[in-house]
Scaffold this motif. Structure first.
Motif, short mmCIF file in Angstrom:
data_model
loop_
_atom_site.label_atom_id
_atom_site.label_comp_id
_atom_site.label_asym_id
_atom_site.label_seq_id
_atom_site.Cartn_x
_atom_site.Cartn_y
_atom_site.Cartn_z
N UNK A 227 0.26 16.33 24.93
CA UNK A 227 0.61 17.15 23.36
C UNK A 227 -0.08 15.81 22.53
N UNK A 228 -0.80 16.26 21.42
CA UNK A 228 -1.31 15.41 20.67
C UNK A 228 -1.24 16.03 19.23
N UNK A 229 -0.35 15.91 18.51
CA UNK A 229 -0.36 16.50 17.19
C UNK A 229 0.31 17.93 17.65
N UNK A 230 -0.59 19.10 17.16
CA UNK A 230 -0.13 20.35 17.26
C UNK A 230 -1.10 21.09 18.67
N UNK A 262 8.45 23.97 28.01
CA UNK A 262 9.52 22.83 28.21
C UNK A 262 8.77 21.49 27.71
N UNK A 263 7.69 21.10 27.64
CA UNK A 263 6.98 19.80 27.08
C UNK A 263 7.18 20.09 25.54
N UNK A 264 6.90 21.14 24.95
CA UNK A 264 6.93 21.20 23.47
C UNK A 264 8.28 20.91 23.15
N UNK A 265 9.48 21.64 23.73
CA UNK A 265 10.71 21.34 23.30
C UNK A 265 11.15 19.76 23.66
N UNK A 269 12.21 17.46 20.30
CA UNK A 269 13.33 16.91 20.27
C UNK A 269 13.40 15.41 19.92
N UNK A 270 12.42 14.84 20.53
CA UNK A 270 12.30 13.40 20.57
C UNK A 270 11.12 12.79 19.64
N UNK A 271 10.55 13.40 18.77
CA UNK A 271 9.54 13.19 17.74
C UNK A 271 8.31 12.51 18.66
N UNK A 314 -2.39 25.99 21.35
CA UNK A 314 -1.59 25.86 20.03
C UNK A 314 -0.60 26.63 20.14
N UNK A 315 0.57 26.32 19.39
CA UNK A 315 1.54 27.41 19.08
C UNK A 315 1.65 27.92 17.88
#
Length: 347
Positions: A227-230, A262-265, A269-271, A314-315
């Motif tokens: 994950x890097x940004x969005x 899973x990774x997005x959540x 959650x932890x910024x 991207x989500x």
């Protein structure tokens, strides 16, 4: 926008950050965070953000970097990217195991021992194979898989007596891709001297009075989700020998939606803004986190494919969309800087 790039003791991340800043016309100063005058230099100017290059080869500099990032990010409340929470988990396997366990995040069970007797008792009552790890060590360095108890007992005795444990010197021959690695050296002869210096630092990093044992998870590959940004990326790291970590074997398989979720959540959650998440999948189809790294390398100029085309996920509107393109130039520092700009110019 004006930024400060926080150089570490050895690696070249500061140069990647500077290349990204030049491309995007962002004013940047390089400050060596390992020098005694680090805080004086930082307070001489006003910076919108501090761009970090966390240390990952020597414990003494890993501790130094983490402590000084804590002062900047948590005490002085400066914007730091990656932030302190991300950096504190980077290349600190014992701390990562505590963090995952305390947050009840699924991971291979990990035991950290500071007493020889306690470690011996654990091994005598454990089933093999078992994985031993160095607290600091990227690319699978310092990872050993034991299938014989006499070998583990010898390993423990080494850790608690004499000069302690050492990682192997030189390149990992199990990583493969010899042709491309040799070609890089031919194109840039100075690279070999840099690599020799890195091998020396790794070899000199001993581990005394401490052992880390991790549950062995049978696997043929690890997932790496970034994950890097969005932007999200994913591929499989294929096992070579006993390990998937640190190998150059890559299968650009499309990550399943549930894994991206899973990774997005986790990152929401932890910024986490910049994070590579390495995961196993257990026999029940549950994901288990093996590593978290906020700064990481990659072999190609891209780290994700779909139907043979490089790109990113991207989500958007509650769905995962794939966007074709080359988003990982300059070891993904260009993309990180775009995220920095999005985060800290809107405030």
């Amino acid at each position: 926008m004006k930024v400060a790039i926080l150089k570490n003791e050895f690696d070249d991340g500061h140069e990647n950050w500077m290349k990204a800043c030049v491309k995007q016309n962002i004013e940047a100063d390089i400050i060596d965070l390992t020098k005694n005058n680090w805080l004086i230099k930082i307070k001489k100017e006003v910076y919108d953000c501090f761009l970090a290059c966390p240390s990952g080869r020597e414990s003494i500099f890993k501790n130094l970097y983490d402590e000084r990032i804590y002062i900047l990010n948590r005490v002085l409340n400066y914007n730091v990217y990656p932030n302190y929470d991300e950096i504190s988990l980077h290349e600190n396997k014992k701390y990562l195991s505590y963090w995952l366990a305390s947050n009840e995040i699924n991971h291979p069970k990990t035991n950290v021992f500071y007493y020889e007797k306690e470690a011996m008792e654990f091994v005598r009552n454990s089933n093999l194979p078992i994985v031993a790890k160095f607290n600091i060590g990227a690319s699978g360095k310092g990872v050993r898989i034991f299938r014989n108890k006499e070998d583990v007992i010898h390993y423990i005795k080494q850790a608690f007596t004499g000069k302690g444990l050492r990682q192997s010197w030189g390149p990992d021959l199990k990583m493969g891709m010899f042709g491309s690695r040799i070609l890089k050296i031919i194109r840039n002869p100075k690279r070999i001297f840099r690599r020799l210096e890195a091998y020396k630092k790794v070899y000199n990093e001993t581990q005394n009075g401490l052992v880390i044992f991790q549950e062995y998870i049978p696997h043929e590959f690890e997932w790496r989700i970034v994950k890097i940004g969005n932007s999200y990326f994913g591929h499989k790291k294929i096992k070579q020998g006993d390990k998937a970590s640190g190998t150059k074997g890559i299968d650009y398989a499309e990550p399943p939606v549930q894994l991206l979720n899973f990774v997005k959540n986790l990152c929401d959650l932890y910024s986490f803004n910049s994070m590579a998440v390495d995961l196993f999948e257990d026999e029940n189809g549950e994901y288990m986190i093996n590593e978290l790294q906020c700064i990481f390398g990659h072999v190609q100029d891209y780290i994700c494919e779909k139907d043979g085309s490089p790109g990113r996920f991207i989500y958007k509107d509650d769905n995962w969309l794939f966007e074709k393109g080359m988003f990982n130039s300059n070891l993904s520092y260009d993309l990180r800087l775009k995220d920095v700009f999005a985060l800290y110019t809107s405030k």
